[in-house]
Design a protein around this motif. Structure first.
Motif, PDB file in Angstrom:
ATOM      1  N   LEU A 139       0.817  -1.206   0.000  1.00  0.00           N
ATOM      2  CA  LEU A 139       0.000   0.000   0.000  1.00  0.00           C
ATOM      3  C   LEU A 139       0.853   1.260   0.000  1.00  0.00           C
ATOM      4  N   LEU A 140       2.058   1.163   0.554  1.00  0.00           N
ATOM      5  CA  LEU A 140       2.977   2.294   0.544  1.00  0.00           C
ATOM      6  C   LEU A 140       3.874   2.282  -0.690  1.00  0.00           C
ATOM      7  N   ALA A 141       4.335   1.098  -1.094  1.00  0.00           N
ATOM      8  CA  ALA A 141       5.315   1.006  -2.169  1.00  0.00           C
ATOM      9  C   ALA A 141       4.716   1.309  -3.540  1.00  0.00           C
ATOM     10  N   VAL A 142       3.523   0.794  -3.821  1.00  0.00           N
ATOM     11  CA  VAL A 142       2.936   0.954  -5.155  1.00  0.00           C
ATOM     12  C   VAL A 142       2.718   2.426  -5.515  1.00  0.00           C
ATOM     13  N   PRO A 143       2.099   3.266  -4.651  1.00  0.00           N
ATOM     14  CA  PRO A 143       1.964   4.680  -5.024  1.00  0.00           C
ATOM     15  C   PRO A 143       3.308   5.373  -5.226  1.00  0.00           C
ATOM     16  N   MET A 144       4.317   5.003  -4.443  1.00  0.00           N
ATOM     17  CA  MET A 144       5.624   5.637  -4.586  1.00  0.00           C
ATOM     18  C   MET A 144       6.284   5.242  -5.901  1.00  0.00           C
ATOM     19  N   VAL A 145       6.117   4.001  -6.333  1.00  0.00           N
ATOM     20  CA  VAL A 145       6.659   3.563  -7.627  1.00  0.00           C
ATOM     21  C   VAL A 145       5.962   4.310  -8.764  1.00  0.00           C
ATOM     22  N   ILE A 146       4.636   4.445  -8.656  1.00  0.00           N
ATOM     23  CA  ILE A 146       3.896   5.180  -9.686  1.00  0.00           C
ATOM     24  C   ILE A 146       4.362   6.633  -9.756  1.00  0.00           C
ATOM     25  N   LEU A 147       4.527   7.263  -8.606  1.00  0.00           N
ATOM     26  CA  LEU A 147       4.997   8.652  -8.578  1.00  0.00           C
ATOM     27  C   LEU A 147       6.394   8.773  -9.174  1.00  0.00           C
ATOM     28  N   TYR A 148       7.237   7.763  -8.951  1.00  0.00           N
ATOM     29  CA  TYR A 148       8.592   7.787  -9.502  1.00  0.00           C
ATOM     30  C   TYR A 148       8.548   7.815 -11.029  1.00  0.00           C
ATOM     31  N   PHE A 149       7.738   6.949 -11.626  1.00  0.00           N
ATOM     32  CA  PHE A 149       7.671   6.896 -13.088  1.00  0.00           C
ATOM     33  C   PHE A 149       6.961   8.110 -13.666  1.00  0.00           C
ATOM     34  N   VAL A 150       6.031   8.700 -12.918  1.00  0.00           N
ATOM     35  CA  VAL A 150       5.446   9.968 -13.354  1.00  0.00           C
ATOM     36  C   VAL A 150       6.524  11.051 -13.401  1.00  0.00           C
ATOM     37  N   ALA A 151       7.398  11.067 -12.385  1.00  0.00           N
ATOM     38  CA  ALA A 151       8.506  12.028 -12.370  1.00  0.00           C
ATOM     39  C   ALA A 151       9.445  11.791 -13.541  1.00  0.00           C
ATOM     40  N   VAL A 152       9.710  10.532 -13.873  1.00  0.00           N
ATOM     41  CA  VAL A 152      10.558  10.210 -15.022  1.00  0.00           C
ATOM     42  C   VAL A 152       9.935  10.741 -16.306  1.00  0.00           C
ATOM     43  N   GLY A 153       8.629  10.529 -16.481  1.00  0.00           N
ATOM     44  CA  GLY A 153       7.953  11.009 -17.681  1.00  0.00           C
ATOM     45  C   GLY A 153       8.014  12.525 -17.814  1.00  0.00           C
ATOM     46  N   ILE A 154       7.789  13.236 -16.714  1.00  0.00           N
ATOM     47  CA  ILE A 154       7.849  14.703 -16.747  1.00  0.00           C
ATOM     48  C   ILE A 154       9.263  15.164 -17.086  1.00  0.00           C
ATOM     49  N   ALA A 155      10.278  14.506 -16.498  1.00  0.00           N
ATOM     50  CA  ALA A 155      11.669  14.886 -16.764  1.00  0.00           C
ATOM     51  C   ALA A 155      12.040  14.646 -18.225  1.00  0.00           C
ATOM     52  N   LEU A 156      11.610  13.532 -18.794  1.00  0.00           N
ATOM     53  CA  LEU A 156      11.914  13.237 -20.198  1.00  0.00           C
ATOM     54  C   LEU A 156      11.242  14.244 -21.124  1.00  0.00           C
ATOM     55  N   LEU A 157       9.999  14.599 -20.847  1.00  0.00           N
ATOM     56  CA  LEU A 157       9.313  15.595 -21.667  1.00  0.00           C
ATOM     57  C   LEU A 157       9.997  16.953 -21.569  1.00  0.00           C
ATOM     58  N   HIS A 158      10.439  17.302 -20.375  1.00  0.00           N
ATOM     59  CA  HIS A 158      11.140  18.581 -20.197  1.00  0.00           C
ATOM     60  C   HIS A 158      12.462  18.584 -20.952  1.00  0.00           C
ATOM     61  N   ASP A 159      13.220  17.489 -20.874  1.00  0.00           N
ATOM     62  CA  ASP A 159      14.489  17.404 -21.598  1.00  0.00           C
ATOM     63  C   ASP A 159      14.273  17.515 -23.102  1.00  0.00           C
ATOM     64  N   LYS A 160      13.220  16.866 -23.595  1.00  0.00           N
ATOM     65  CA  LYS A 160      12.924  16.918 -25.026  1.00  0.00           C
ATOM     66  C   LYS A 160      12.619  18.340 -25.470  1.00  0.00           C
ATOM     67  N   ARG A 161      11.870  19.057 -24.656  1.00  0.00           N
ATOM     68  CA  ARG A 161      11.543  20.435 -25.002  1.00  0.00           C
ATOM     69  C   ARG A 161      12.778  21.330 -24.951  1.00  0.00           C
TER      70      ARG A 161
END
Length: 267
Positions: free
Chosen positions: A213-235
Protein backbone atom coordinates in the motif's frame (compact mmCIF):
# COMPACT_ATOMS: atom_id res chain seq x y z
CA UNK A 1 27.25 34.01 -5.20
CA UNK A 2 30.24 33.81 -2.90
CA UNK A 3 30.40 31.44 0.05
CA UNK A 4 29.56 34.29 2.41
CA UNK A 5 26.54 35.27 0.33
CA UNK A 6 25.36 31.64 0.33
CA UNK A 7 25.64 31.55 4.13
CA UNK A 8 23.68 34.81 4.44
CA UNK A 9 21.01 33.40 2.12
CA UNK A 10 20.90 30.17 4.14
CA UNK A 11 20.47 32.12 7.38
CA UNK A 12 17.65 34.14 5.84
CA UNK A 13 15.80 31.01 4.68
CA UNK A 14 16.28 29.30 8.04
CA UNK A 15 14.92 32.31 9.92
CA UNK A 16 11.81 32.45 7.73
CA UNK A 17 11.26 28.69 8.07
CA UNK A 18 11.75 28.88 11.84
CA UNK A 19 9.30 31.78 12.14
CA UNK A 20 6.71 29.79 10.20
CA UNK A 21 7.28 26.77 12.44
CA UNK A 22 6.91 28.94 15.54
CA UNK A 23 3.51 30.18 14.39
CA UNK A 24 2.53 26.62 13.50
CA UNK A 25 3.68 25.46 16.93
CA UNK A 26 1.15 27.75 18.60
CA UNK A 27 -1.63 26.31 16.44
CA UNK A 28 -0.30 22.81 17.05
CA UNK A 29 -0.47 23.30 20.82
CA UNK A 30 -4.15 24.19 20.54
CA UNK A 31 -4.89 21.17 18.34
CA UNK A 32 -2.61 18.66 20.10
CA UNK A 33 -5.30 16.98 22.19
CA UNK A 34 -7.61 16.42 19.22
CA UNK A 35 -4.77 15.02 17.12
CA UNK A 36 -3.69 12.76 20.00
CA UNK A 37 -7.23 11.34 20.15
CA UNK A 38 -6.92 10.49 16.44
CA UNK A 39 -3.44 8.97 16.69
CA UNK A 40 -4.38 6.71 19.59
CA UNK A 41 -7.37 5.17 17.79
CA UNK A 42 -5.49 1.95 16.90
CA UNK A 43 -5.05 1.32 20.63
CA UNK A 44 -8.72 2.10 21.24
CA UNK A 45 -9.62 -0.39 18.49
CA UNK A 46 -7.71 -3.08 20.37
CA UNK A 47 -9.76 -2.30 23.48
CA UNK A 48 -12.98 -2.65 21.47
CA UNK A 49 -11.78 -6.10 20.38
CA UNK A 50 -11.54 -7.15 24.01
CA UNK A 51 -7.80 -6.67 24.48
CA UNK A 52 -6.46 -5.11 27.67
CA UNK A 53 -4.65 -2.35 25.74
CA UNK A 54 -3.50 0.75 27.62
CA UNK A 55 -1.16 3.64 26.88
CA UNK A 56 0.99 4.29 29.95
CA UNK A 57 2.87 7.42 31.05
CA UNK A 58 6.11 6.47 32.76
CA UNK A 59 7.14 9.84 34.18
CA UNK A 60 5.61 13.03 35.53
CA UNK A 61 6.71 15.13 32.53
CA UNK A 62 5.92 12.56 29.85
CA UNK A 63 2.40 13.86 29.16
CA UNK A 64 3.73 17.40 28.70
CA UNK A 65 6.61 16.23 26.50
CA UNK A 66 4.19 14.21 24.39
CA UNK A 67 1.92 17.23 23.85
CA UNK A 68 4.91 19.34 22.77
CA UNK A 69 6.00 16.59 20.38
CA UNK A 70 2.54 16.39 18.81
CA UNK A 71 2.35 20.19 18.55
CA UNK A 72 5.70 20.24 16.74
CA UNK A 73 4.50 17.53 14.36
CA UNK A 74 1.37 19.56 13.58
CA UNK A 75 3.53 22.63 12.99
CA UNK A 76 5.73 20.74 10.51
CA UNK A 77 2.68 19.51 8.61
CA UNK A 78 0.63 22.71 8.43
CA UNK A 79 3.65 24.91 7.63
CA UNK A 80 5.04 22.61 4.94
CA UNK A 81 4.27 25.19 2.20
CA UNK A 82 6.54 27.66 4.03
CA UNK A 83 9.59 25.46 4.61
CA UNK A 84 9.26 23.65 1.28
CA UNK A 85 9.35 27.00 -0.50
CA UNK A 86 12.39 28.07 1.53
CA UNK A 87 14.19 24.93 0.35
CA UNK A 88 13.34 25.79 -3.25
CA UNK A 89 14.29 29.45 -2.85
CA UNK A 90 17.71 28.51 -1.44
CA UNK A 91 18.47 25.94 -4.15
CA UNK A 92 17.46 28.16 -7.05
CA UNK A 93 18.61 31.74 -6.37
CA UNK A 94 20.02 32.30 -9.86
CA UNK A 95 16.98 31.37 -11.95
CA UNK A 96 15.21 33.73 -14.31
CA UNK A 97 11.76 35.06 -13.54
CA UNK A 98 10.19 32.41 -15.78
CA UNK A 99 12.18 29.64 -14.19
CA UNK A 100 11.24 30.82 -10.71
CA UNK A 101 7.65 30.05 -11.63
CA UNK A 102 8.73 26.42 -11.35
CA UNK A 103 8.76 27.07 -7.61
CA UNK A 104 5.00 27.53 -7.70
CA UNK A 105 4.64 24.16 -9.40
CA UNK A 106 7.07 22.60 -6.94
CA UNK A 107 5.11 23.79 -3.91
CA UNK A 108 1.80 23.04 -5.61
CA UNK A 109 2.85 19.41 -6.12
CA UNK A 110 4.99 18.83 -3.01
CA UNK A 111 2.43 19.97 -0.44
CA UNK A 112 -0.45 17.68 -1.47
CA UNK A 113 1.97 14.79 -1.99
CA UNK A 114 3.44 15.26 1.47
CA UNK A 115 -0.05 15.34 2.98
CA UNK A 116 -1.01 12.30 0.89
CA UNK A 117 2.01 10.46 2.27
CA UNK A 118 1.01 11.34 5.83
CA UNK A 119 -2.52 10.10 5.14
CA UNK A 120 -1.23 6.87 3.56
CA UNK A 121 0.90 6.18 6.63
CA UNK A 122 -2.05 6.86 8.91
CA UNK A 123 -4.24 4.56 6.76
CA UNK A 124 -1.92 1.58 7.27
CA UNK A 125 -1.09 2.36 10.92
CA UNK A 126 -4.05 0.41 12.42
CA UNK A 127 -3.01 -2.67 10.42
CA UNK A 128 0.54 -2.34 11.71
CA UNK A 129 -0.53 -1.99 15.35
CA UNK A 130 -3.00 -4.87 15.02
CA UNK A 131 -0.42 -7.13 13.39
CA UNK A 132 2.27 -6.45 15.97
CA UNK A 133 -0.17 -6.99 18.82
CA UNK A 134 -0.89 -10.52 17.54
CA UNK A 135 2.58 -11.61 18.61
CA UNK A 136 1.51 -11.11 22.22
CA UNK A 137 -0.64 -13.75 23.98
CA UNK A 138 -4.24 -12.57 24.24
CA UNK A 139 -4.34 -13.26 27.99
CA UNK A 140 -1.51 -10.76 28.59
CA UNK A 141 -2.10 -7.02 29.06
CA UNK A 142 -0.92 -4.77 26.22
CA UNK A 143 0.69 -1.92 28.14
CA UNK A 144 2.39 0.43 25.69
CA UNK A 145 4.52 3.43 26.65
CA UNK A 146 2.88 6.58 25.31
CA UNK A 147 6.28 8.05 24.44
CA UNK A 148 7.40 4.98 22.50
CA UNK A 149 4.05 4.79 20.71
CA UNK A 150 3.98 8.43 19.62
CA UNK A 151 7.63 8.25 18.49
CA UNK A 152 6.80 5.30 16.27
CA UNK A 153 3.66 6.92 14.84
CA UNK A 154 5.16 10.35 14.11
CA UNK A 155 8.32 8.91 12.55
CA UNK A 156 6.16 6.73 10.32
CA UNK A 157 3.96 9.65 9.22
CA UNK A 158 6.88 12.00 8.52
CA UNK A 159 9.01 9.36 6.78
CA UNK A 160 6.25 8.32 4.39
CA UNK A 161 5.27 11.95 3.79
CA UNK A 162 8.86 12.77 2.84
CA UNK A 163 9.03 9.67 0.64
CA UNK A 164 6.03 10.87 -1.37
CA UNK A 165 7.79 14.20 -2.01
CA UNK A 166 10.98 12.65 -3.43
CA UNK A 167 9.61 12.38 -7.03
CA UNK A 168 8.96 16.14 -6.95
CA UNK A 169 12.57 16.68 -5.83
CA UNK A 170 13.77 14.64 -8.83
CA UNK A 171 11.68 16.79 -11.18
CA UNK A 172 13.02 19.94 -9.52
CA UNK A 173 16.62 18.81 -10.01
CA UNK A 174 15.82 18.01 -13.65
CA UNK A 175 14.34 21.46 -14.25
CA UNK A 176 17.45 22.99 -12.67
CA UNK A 177 19.62 21.04 -15.12
CA UNK A 178 21.29 18.96 -12.40
CA UNK A 179 20.12 15.57 -13.67
CA UNK A 180 18.73 14.28 -16.97
CA UNK A 181 15.53 12.34 -17.35
CA UNK A 182 17.42 9.47 -19.02
CA UNK A 183 19.70 9.27 -15.98
CA UNK A 184 16.69 8.99 -13.68
CA UNK A 185 15.17 6.31 -15.92
CA UNK A 186 18.38 4.26 -16.01
CA UNK A 187 18.23 3.89 -12.24
CA UNK A 188 14.66 2.55 -12.16
CA UNK A 189 15.72 -0.86 -10.82
CA UNK A 190 17.66 0.72 -7.96
CA UNK A 191 14.79 3.15 -7.32
CA UNK A 192 12.22 0.35 -7.03
CA UNK A 193 14.54 -1.59 -4.73
CA UNK A 194 15.03 1.46 -2.51
CA UNK A 195 11.27 2.13 -2.43
CA UNK A 196 10.49 -1.45 -1.45
CA UNK A 197 13.17 -1.40 1.24
CA UNK A 198 11.84 1.93 2.51
CA UNK A 199 8.29 0.53 2.67
CA UNK A 200 9.56 -2.62 4.40
CA UNK A 201 11.46 -0.58 7.01
CA UNK A 202 8.56 1.76 7.77
CA UNK A 203 6.12 -1.17 8.06
CA UNK A 204 6.57 -4.61 9.61
CA UNK A 205 8.32 -6.94 7.17
CA UNK A 206 5.61 -9.59 7.57
CA UNK A 207 2.81 -7.14 6.81
CA UNK A 208 2.92 -7.47 3.01
CA UNK A 209 -0.37 -5.64 2.48
CA UNK A 210 0.72 -2.47 4.27
CA UNK A 211 4.10 -2.58 2.53
CA UNK A 212 2.52 -2.70 -0.92
CA UNK A 213 0.00 0.00 0.00
CA UNK A 214 2.98 2.29 0.54
CA UNK A 215 5.32 1.01 -2.17
CA UNK A 216 2.94 0.95 -5.16
CA UNK A 217 1.96 4.68 -5.02
CA UNK A 218 5.62 5.64 -4.59
CA UNK A 219 6.66 3.56 -7.63
CA UNK A 220 3.90 5.18 -9.69
CA UNK A 221 5.00 8.65 -8.58
CA UNK A 222 8.59 7.79 -9.50
CA UNK A 223 7.67 6.90 -13.09
CA UNK A 224 5.45 9.97 -13.35
CA UNK A 225 8.51 12.03 -12.37
CA UNK A 226 10.56 10.21 -15.02
CA UNK A 227 7.95 11.01 -17.68
CA UNK A 228 7.85 14.70 -16.75
CA UNK A 229 11.67 14.89 -16.76
CA UNK A 230 11.91 13.24 -20.20
CA UNK A 231 9.31 15.60 -21.67
CA UNK A 232 11.14 18.58 -20.20
CA UNK A 233 14.49 17.40 -21.60
CA UNK A 234 12.92 16.92 -25.03
CA UNK A 235 11.54 20.44 -25.00
CA UNK A 236 14.86 21.90 -23.83
CA UNK A 237 16.80 20.00 -26.52
CA UNK A 238 14.36 21.19 -29.20
CA UNK A 239 14.68 24.82 -28.11
CA UNK A 240 18.47 24.53 -27.99
CA UNK A 241 18.56 23.04 -31.48
CA UNK A 242 16.46 25.91 -32.81
CA UNK A 243 18.80 28.44 -31.23
CA UNK A 244 21.89 26.80 -32.75
CA UNK A 245 20.14 26.48 -36.11
CA UNK A 246 19.99 30.27 -36.31
CA UNK A 247 23.81 30.20 -36.48
CA UNK A 248 23.91 27.41 -39.04
CA UNK A 249 24.82 24.68 -36.52
CA UNK A 250 22.97 21.37 -36.77
CA UNK A 251 23.15 19.51 -33.44
CA UNK A 252 21.58 16.39 -34.95
CA UNK A 253 24.66 15.65 -37.10
CA UNK A 254 28.14 14.75 -35.80
CA UNK A 255 31.06 17.05 -36.53
CA UNK A 256 33.05 15.46 -39.40
CA UNK A 257 35.30 18.40 -40.09
CA UNK A 258 38.43 16.40 -39.21
CA UNK A 259 37.57 13.54 -41.60
CA UNK A 260 39.25 13.39 -45.04
CA UNK A 261 38.15 11.74 -48.23
CA UNK A 262 40.22 8.64 -47.58
CA UNK A 263 37.90 7.17 -44.92
CA UNK A 264 38.53 9.62 -42.14
CA UNK A 265 42.32 9.26 -41.96
CA UNK A 266 44.63 12.24 -41.61
CA UNK A 267 46.62 13.48 -44.58
Amino acid sequence: MSLGEHLVELRKRLIIAAAGLLVGLVAGWLLAERVWDILRRPIDDLQEQGRDAVLAYNSITEAFDLKVQIALFIAVVITCPVWLYQIWAFLAPGLTRREKLYGVGFIGAAVPLFLAGVFAAWYVLPNIVLLLSTFQPTEDAYYQSARVYIDFVLKLLLAVGAGFVMPVVLVMLNFLGVIKGKTILKGWRVAILVIVLFAAITTPAVDITSMFLLAVPMVILYFVAVGIALLHDKRVDKRRAEEFAEYGIDLSEPDLSDDSDNGGGKA
